[in-house]
Design a protein around this motif. Structure first.
Motif, short mmCIF file in Angstrom:
data_model
loop_
_atom_site.label_atom_id
_atom_site.label_comp_id
_atom_site.label_asym_id
_atom_site.label_seq_id
_atom_site.Cartn_x
_atom_site.Cartn_y
_atom_site.Cartn_z
N HIS A 1 -7.40 15.13 21.21
CA HIS A 1 -8.08 16.31 21.73
C HIS A 1 -7.17 17.17 22.60
N HIS A 2 -5.98 16.65 22.92
CA HIS A 2 -5.03 17.44 23.69
C HIS A 2 -4.16 18.33 22.82
N VAL A 3 -3.87 17.89 21.61
CA VAL A 3 -2.91 18.59 20.76
C VAL A 3 -3.61 19.43 19.71
N TYR A 4 -2.86 20.31 19.10
CA TYR A 4 -3.38 21.12 18.00
C TYR A 4 -2.21 21.50 17.09
N VAL A 5 -2.51 22.08 15.94
CA VAL A 5 -1.48 22.50 15.00
C VAL A 5 -1.40 24.02 15.01
N PHE A 6 -0.20 24.53 15.27
CA PHE A 6 0.07 25.95 15.17
C PHE A 6 0.55 26.24 13.75
N THR A 7 -0.14 27.11 13.03
CA THR A 7 0.21 27.41 11.64
C THR A 7 0.92 28.74 11.47
N GLY A 8 0.73 29.68 12.41
CA GLY A 8 1.30 31.00 12.23
C GLY A 8 0.62 31.79 11.12
N ARG A 9 -0.56 31.34 10.70
CA ARG A 9 -1.31 31.97 9.61
C ARG A 9 -2.68 32.42 10.11
N THR A 10 -3.21 33.42 9.43
CA THR A 10 -4.59 33.82 9.69
C THR A 10 -5.53 32.88 8.99
N THR A 11 -6.78 32.93 9.36
CA THR A 11 -7.77 32.07 8.68
C THR A 11 -7.89 32.45 7.21
N GLU A 12 -7.69 33.74 6.91
CA GLU A 12 -7.75 34.17 5.52
C GLU A 12 -6.57 33.60 4.73
N HIS B 1 0.81 -1.22 0.00
CA HIS B 1 0.00 0.00 0.00
C HIS B 1 0.85 1.27 0.00
N MET B 2 0.35 2.27 -0.71
CA MET B 2 1.05 3.55 -0.88
C MET B 2 0.74 4.54 0.22
N ASP B 3 -0.39 4.40 0.89
CA ASP B 3 -0.79 5.41 1.86
C ASP B 3 -0.01 5.28 3.16
N GLU B 4 0.00 6.37 3.90
CA GLU B 4 0.70 6.42 5.18
C GLU B 4 -0.25 6.90 6.26
N LEU B 5 0.10 6.63 7.49
CA LEU B 5 -0.63 7.19 8.62
C LEU B 5 -0.52 8.71 8.57
N SER B 6 -1.62 9.37 8.73
CA SER B 6 -1.64 10.82 8.59
C SER B 6 -2.78 11.39 9.42
N MET B 7 -3.06 12.67 9.21
CA MET B 7 -4.07 13.36 9.99
C MET B 7 -4.99 14.16 9.08
N LEU B 8 -6.13 14.52 9.61
CA LEU B 8 -7.15 15.23 8.86
C LEU B 8 -7.57 16.46 9.66
N VAL B 9 -7.63 17.62 9.00
CA VAL B 9 -8.11 18.81 9.68
C VAL B 9 -9.59 18.63 10.02
N LYS B 10 -9.91 18.75 11.30
CA LYS B 10 -11.30 18.63 11.75
C LYS B 10 -11.98 20.00 11.80
N ARG B 11 -11.24 20.98 12.30
CA ARG B 11 -11.78 22.34 12.32
C ARG B 11 -10.64 23.35 12.39
N ILE B 12 -10.95 24.56 11.94
CA ILE B 12 -10.00 25.67 11.96
C ILE B 12 -10.51 26.71 12.95
N ASN B 13 -9.67 27.06 13.91
CA ASN B 13 -10.05 28.02 14.93
C ASN B 13 -9.82 29.46 14.46
N PRO B 14 -10.48 30.43 15.07
CA PRO B 14 -10.32 31.82 14.66
C PRO B 14 -8.87 32.32 14.69
N ASP B 15 -8.03 31.72 15.54
CA ASP B 15 -6.62 32.16 15.61
C ASP B 15 -5.73 31.45 14.60
N GLY B 16 -6.31 30.64 13.71
CA GLY B 16 -5.54 29.96 12.69
C GLY B 16 -4.95 28.64 13.12
#
Length: 363
Positions: A153-164, A76-91
């Motif tokens: 539910h403990h972790v999150y992704v910091f992007t350093g970007r605005t929602t826009e 199989h070609m696929d790998e374990l990965s993650m999916l964005v569930k929601r984007i918060n107002p702070d990005g």
């Protein structure tokens, strides 16, 4: 079997393995991995195509022996990965996993957010260790305090970007997030190799090398052989089950990483693992015995195993009646679904077994 790292490095197509490990291939978005496989496979087989599920298929025609049926060999070609569930107002992004894993499997650190219009570098984070009960989400994961296992539910992704900015990059719920390429370099540990995503790029390498060997030797199997590079295995063997249904033949042989634990009497220092069953189904005993015999004759010290908490393209296919027979051949792997370690000679060993098997599926 003893591991000779010098012999192994010479036999292993290490540049190809590293290229595959570095390519992002989250579930349902395996394009980059498929492109590499297609490039390598096309000159080695008689036909190549991508099926409706997204699997890459290569056909190597057999000699026409009607006493043998076509064989489907899958990695199989696929790998374990993650999916964005929601984007918060702070990005920042909240995630859900694609496949069975937890944040601790890959650790906190750099990730790649695969937006439709570009890759956004980001960081998977928990937050500061220097917190009290007021920061309950963090505090409860401390082993000496809350003593809760780190979960999504403990972790999150910091992007350093605005929602826009995220919207302009094409990031939305459903966007894939992968472990960053900076964490995907092979590391030598004695006569072993370590990296994330040996599952299943190491087996993909072995399948490609099998096609290369057969092509170089000019040898034909008695029946047609379908080399199948599957999609979406990590979420239920979706691509492999479709291919088992769509392609001729009555045998699906899956190639995988195999857990090396005392409960299965398997070790990372041993030879290839041949499964007789897993959590999903039982494998064909005659085929498993044949794989054991071939590996034994090649002096590879094969390991028979009855696996739990494990599934494959082959066991999914047979469990839902899309193949008459199934089999599973594994690379002995330390820390499956984590930072995976295999013997440096494991991929050449799997290749040798496969070549002999497709040329003579029965004794």
């Amino acid at each position: 079997m003893t591991h000779d790292p010098h012999h192994s490095v010479r036999d292993l197509n290490r540049p190809l393995l590293q290229e595959l490990l570095a390519a992002y291939g989250p579930v349902g978005q395996e394009d980059a991995v498929r492109d590499i496989c297609r490039r390598e496979l096309t000159p080695l087989v008689d036909e190549v195509w991508v099926d409706e599920a997204g699997n890459l298929v290569g056909l190597l025609r057999g000699s026409g022996d009607e006493s043998h049926s076509p064989i489907r060999v899958m990695a199989h070609m696929d790998e374990l990965s993650m999916l964005v569930k929601r984007i918060n107002p702070d990005g920042t992004l909240h995630l859900t996993p694609l496949g069975t894993m937890y944040p601790g499997n890959f650790g906190l650190g750099p990730v790649a957010v695969l937006g439709n219009h570009g890759i956004v570098p980001a960081v998977l984070t928990l937050g500061s260790e220097h917190t009290t009960t007021e920061s309950w989400r963090i505090w409860q994961t401390k082993p000496d305090r809350g003593d809760k296992s780190l979960d999504w539910h403990h972790v999150y992704v910091f992007t350093g970007r605005t929602t826009e900015e995220l919207a302009a990059a094409g990031v939305r719920p459903g966007t894939r997030v992968c472990i960053d390429r900076s964490k995907r370099s092979l590391v030598e540990v004695g006569g072993y190799l370590g990296c994330y995503f040996m599952d299943d790029r190491a087996s993909v390498t072995a399948l490609l090398e099998t096609a290369r060997r057969l092509h170089a030797d000019g040898r034909r199997a008695p029946a047609d052989v379908y080399f199948v590079f599957t999609v979406s295995e990590e979420i239920g063997g979706i691509g492999g089950t479709y291919a088992s249904h769509a392609l001729p033949g009555d045998l699906t042989l899956a190639l995988e990483v195999g857990p090396t634990e005392a409960e299965y009497s398997t070790t990372v220092g041993g030879g290839p693992i041949v499964a007789y069953s897993d959590e999903k189904s039982i494998y064909d005993k005659n085929i498993a015995d044949r794989l054991m015999d071939i590996a034994t004759k090649l002096d590879l010290s094969p390991q028979a195993a009855v696996l739990g908490a494990f599934e494959s393209d082959a066991s999914h296919s047979v469990a839902v009646g899309q193949t008459a027979r199934s089999a599973l051949l594994c690379l002995p792997t330390l820390s499956t679904h984590g930072y995976e370690v295999i013997p440096a000679d494991a991929i050449p060993g799997m290749t040798n077994v496969l070549v002999e098997f497709v040329l003579a599926p029965t004794a």
